[in-house]
Design an enzyme around this catalytic site. Sequence first.
Site, PDB file in Angstrom:
ATOM      1  N   HIS A 119       0.825  -1.213   0.000  1.00 50.17           N
ATOM      2  CA  HIS A 119       0.000   0.000   0.000  1.00 50.17           C
ATOM      3  C   HIS A 119       0.861   1.267   0.000  1.00 50.17           C
ATOM      4  O   HIS A 119       0.497   2.280   0.616  1.00 50.17           O
ATOM      5  CB  HIS A 119      -0.962   0.009   1.197  1.00 50.17           C
ATOM      6  CG  HIS A 119      -1.921  -1.134   1.223  1.00 50.17           C
ATOM      7  ND1 HIS A 119      -3.107  -1.142   0.518  1.00 50.17           N
ATOM      8  CD2 HIS A 119      -1.859  -2.329   1.856  1.00 50.17           C
ATOM      9  CE1 HIS A 119      -3.741  -2.273   0.723  1.00 50.17           C
ATOM     10  NE2 HIS A 119      -2.993  -3.029   1.527  1.00 50.17           N
ATOM     11  N   ASN A 134     -10.303  -3.482   1.664  1.00 59.39           N
ATOM     12  CA  ASN A 134      -9.876  -3.492   0.265  1.00 59.39           C
ATOM     13  C   ASN A 134     -11.091  -3.272  -0.637  1.00 59.39           C
ATOM     14  O   ASN A 134     -12.231  -3.267  -0.168  1.00 59.39           O
ATOM     15  CB  ASN A 134      -9.204  -4.819  -0.098  1.00 59.39           C
ATOM     16  CG  ASN A 134      -7.774  -4.910   0.382  1.00 59.39           C
ATOM     17  OD1 ASN A 134      -7.118  -3.905   0.632  1.00 59.39           O
ATOM     18  ND2 ASN A 134      -7.276  -6.131   0.531  1.00 59.39           N
TER      19      ASN A 134
END
Length: 499
Positions: A59, A132
């Site tokens: 990320h 997500n």
Amino acid sequence: MVKEYKDSPVYTTSNGCPVMNPLESQRVGENGPLLLQDFHLIDLLAHFDRERIPERVVHAKGAGAYGEFEVTDDISDLTDADLFTGIGKKTKTLVRFSTVGGEKGSADSARDPRGFAIKFYTEEGNYDWVFNNTPIFFIRDPTKFPIFIHTQKRNPQTNLKDATMFWDYLSNNQEAVHQLMHLFSDRGTPYSYRHMNGYSGHTYKFTKADGSFKYVQIHLKTDQGIKTFNNEQAGEMASSNPDHHTQDLFEAIEKGEFPTWTVYVQTMSQAEAEKFKYSIFDLTKVWPHADFPLRRFGKLTLNKNPENYFAEIEQAAFSPSHLVPGVQPSADPILQSRLFSYPDTHRYRLGVNYQQLPVNCPLRSFNPFQRDGPMQMANYGSQPNYQSSFRPITYKPVASHDAHEKWVGAAINFAFRVTDADYEQPNGLWKVMGRTAGQQDNFVHNVSVHLCGARQEVREKTYGMFNKVNEELGRRIREETEENVKKDAANSAGIAARL
């Protein structure tokens, strides 16, 4: 604390000494060496060398904004969490969107899962949703996570992205095929962060003070509508504007086009969990909506851009272990490992006192047993660092759920095994794609243009994996991938001949 100036501020060194000209340096004459006593110059260079902090292992590339969460429907029968109590109640939030596998400078439009992390600044502490944009994930065994992520990064010898490494791992760990069905559909390349959904993926527990609880999964549905790139459009955007998602989010909010998501919860009782066909702690499976319908309870709105990206987005630290009364984790093994791993990476990346950074600081906190360490800003003064008879502390009781969760057994080495059940939901998703014109074609194309770069034995293993999902799917991927292999070979031969 940095002093705020309304008028033109006086430029100083880092210790506050005024500087006449920041572009001058002290030296011996006009042509002589620099002087070590020039603190302004030395301090400026030394700080510049330390401006960067370690990027996130996953990320790394992301964008974010502030907003609010509003309760729209009563769920007091599920949880007594304060932020969900009372229709119309609003809670300030910070949201960070991200790609998962790429580096900090990678393209926003790359085919990759997206992170959808939300920090709620509640009256009972910060509460994080670390979600997500897909409802499932590649793995369900936590020991696989570092190994899996290695295969999505760069080859340790060539330092290049490697299709063989990517598909070799996934075809050897076929519980990942459900996530692959999502990732290589057009939803794997969303048009923007505003046009995608968010999912908890993991099972959590909504709890009440009387000891009751429900297993839950949370969904955020974009009110802007799902909008995606196809494979070629995503590649073109990666070339023309690799920061498209970041720019799109910032500019939409600046124009007052505030993106929103409607928030839903799926619930499951203990009895339903025990009868469910799959383990509710299996991150590669979804809960069918027909059996466990979505129940609306909130609205998320983003309405304010950060003033400083580094301070408010790069230093933001989210963790699924940042919980509040009324919410608890489940026994999902991936979730359990994340409860440790996320704060651990923050302590490495930001320091042990990362919770004191303004963006991470709760509305109120009191923990005099955590003291000292680098960058400590609030050390509790003379408050004792133990349970003192003279300075008592109030402790809030937490409800017990022992009636259902009693774990008894020997310590064993356990790993999930791939079974026929792992191909059932992927096959269902393939059939759902067939209801929308072109989506099955796009999926086959998206897989084939990536898989054709892998070695032949890896391609064969991958065809076998998709064949277990659906024989037509496996056949079509084989045919189109091998055709692409021939085209690539012909193109390479043509280029070599011209040279």
